[in-house]
Design a protein around this motif. Structure first.
Motif, mmCIF file in Angstrom:
data_model
loop_
_atom_site.group_PDB
_atom_site.id
_atom_site.type_symbol
_atom_site.label_atom_id
_atom_site.label_comp_id
_atom_site.label_asym_id
_atom_site.label_seq_id
_atom_site.Cartn_x
_atom_site.Cartn_y
_atom_site.Cartn_z
ATOM 1 N N ALA A 10 0.833 -1.207 0.000
ATOM 2 C CA ALA A 10 0.000 0.000 0.000
ATOM 3 C C ALA A 10 0.861 1.249 0.000
ATOM 4 N N ILE A 11 0.695 2.057 -1.041
ATOM 5 C CA ILE A 11 1.273 3.393 -1.076
ATOM 6 C C ILE A 11 0.095 4.340 -1.159
ATOM 7 N N SER A 12 -0.091 5.116 -0.110
ATOM 8 C CA SER A 12 -1.313 5.918 -0.036
ATOM 9 C C SER A 12 -0.997 7.318 0.457
ATOM 10 N N ASP A 13 -1.974 8.201 0.320
ATOM 11 C CA ASP A 13 -1.851 9.550 0.852
ATOM 12 C C ASP A 13 -1.781 9.469 2.373
ATOM 13 N N GLY A 14 -0.963 10.334 2.955
ATOM 14 C CA GLY A 14 -0.823 10.325 4.402
ATOM 15 C C GLY A 14 0.304 11.241 4.826
ATOM 16 N N PRO A 15 0.735 11.133 6.072
ATOM 17 C CA PRO A 15 1.794 12.018 6.574
ATOM 18 C C PRO A 15 3.148 11.786 5.899
ATOM 19 N N VAL A 16 3.389 10.565 5.395
ATOM 20 C CA VAL A 16 4.641 10.266 4.693
ATOM 21 C C VAL A 16 4.404 10.411 3.196
ATOM 22 N N PRO A 17 5.135 11.314 2.525
ATOM 23 C CA PRO A 17 4.922 11.515 1.082
ATOM 24 C C PRO A 17 5.079 10.204 0.317
ATOM 25 N N LYS A 18 4.347 10.107 -0.797
ATOM 26 C CA LYS A 18 4.390 8.879 -1.589
ATOM 27 C C LYS A 18 5.796 8.557 -2.077
ATOM 28 N N HIS A 19 6.543 9.575 -2.475
ATOM 29 C CA HIS A 19 7.890 9.274 -2.979
ATOM 30 C C HIS A 19 8.788 8.714 -1.883
ATOM 31 N N GLU A 20 8.545 9.134 -0.609
ATOM 32 C CA GLU A 20 9.318 8.573 0.502
ATOM 33 C C GLU A 20 8.928 7.116 0.746
ATOM 34 N N GLN A 21 7.625 6.825 0.649
ATOM 35 C CA GLN A 21 7.179 5.440 0.792
ATOM 36 C C GLN A 21 7.792 4.559 -0.292
ATOM 37 N N LEU A 22 7.766 5.072 -1.519
ATOM 38 C CA LEU A 22 8.316 4.299 -2.635
ATOM 39 C C LEU A 22 9.813 4.134 -2.504
ATOM 40 N N ARG A 23 10.508 5.194 -2.081
ATOM 41 C CA ARG A 23 11.964 5.099 -1.899
ATOM 42 C C ARG A 23 12.311 3.978 -0.926
ATOM 43 N N ALA A 24 11.569 3.898 0.186
ATOM 44 C CA ALA A 24 11.827 2.852 1.184
ATOM 45 C C ALA A 24 11.562 1.462 0.618
#
Length: 248
Positions: A10-24
């Motif tokens: 799950a990559i979703s809108d939230g406090p952590v930007p999507k690009h940061e989620q994807l980078r991880a």
């Protein structure tokens, strides 16, 4: 990881930007499933796999390249970065150094000439104003990836017919075997510069990328046999040293 597996993340809108989620997620994927040198899927494929926009993918990849996790090769794509070669400060040729680190070294000779060197080299080698030296410029490659550019000068009296030899191999070995001039010590300084122009092109890095800059004078006994400048990709090469207290 397959495309179907990726879409379950799950990559979703939230406090952590999507690009940061994807980078991880991509960083974890590189560490767990992809060997150094493996190609990453295209931006389009990553968009489809993770259900994000191309802007998000590009920002995540940009961060991972800046951190050294990924490397971009022009015209080829984005790859999992190899661990940088870590060399202890010691006397060794590039070929010896890379073989010791388990790399396959190759060399491309870019330029050879015999002429009066520039004043800085004339001074470094202790030559007279009219003395000539062999100028040898080479691109050094490890495991197929550009590692450094070496720009070196050798006094004519030290190796009178230097350019008649095969210069894709170790010149240190050539000096030792053919001319009886083994290099036994050197004086060296290390700095940092930004890549530009020909250096950036030869080393296949973007303009402004940081390079390690070496300035070395090598000796055989009391004779100065080499003055060299070397520029190494800082994402591919590290220098390690042991620091001791001289009072101990």
């Amino acid at each position: 990881m397959s495309a179907n597996d990726a879409r379950t993340v799950a990559i979703s809108d939230g406090p952590v930007p999507k690009h940061e989620q994807l980078r991880a997620l991509i960083e974890k994927r590189c560490a767990a499933e992809l060997a150094p040198g493996s190609a990453l899927p295209s931006e389009r494929q990553l968009c489809e796999e993770y259900g994000v926009s191309r802007i998000t993918v590009r920002e995540a990849l940009r961060q991972l390249v800046a951190e050294g996790t990924l490397v971009r090769i022009r015209g080829k794509g984005t790859f999992v970065a190899d661990h940088p070669a870590r060399s202890h400060l010691h006397l060794a040729s590039f070929h010896e150094d890379m073989r010791r680190l388990g790399r396959v070294p190759t060399t491309t000779v870019l330029q050879t000439e015999l002429r009066v060197p520039p004043p800085s080299t004339t001074s470094a080698l202790g030559l007279r104003a009219a003395d000539r030296a062999f100028h040898v410029k080479r691109l050094r490659i490890a495991d197929g990836v550009p590692m450094s550019v070496d720009d070196a000068w050798y006094p004519e009296f030290v190796a009178p017919d230097l350019t008649e030899h095969e210069l894709t191999q170790s010149i240190y070995e050539l000096l030792r075997i053919e001319y009886g001039r083994p290099i036994d010590h050197a004086e060296q300084s290390i700095g940092a510069i930004a890549a530009k122009g020909e250096l950036a092109r030869l080393l296949d890095v973007p303009a402004g990328a940081p390079l390690l800059a070496f300035d070395r004078v090598s000796f055989s006994g009391a004779v100065r046999v080499e003055h060299s400048y070397s520029w190494y990709r800082s994402d591919r090469y590290r220098v390690q040293m042991t620091v001791t207290d001289p009072a101990q």
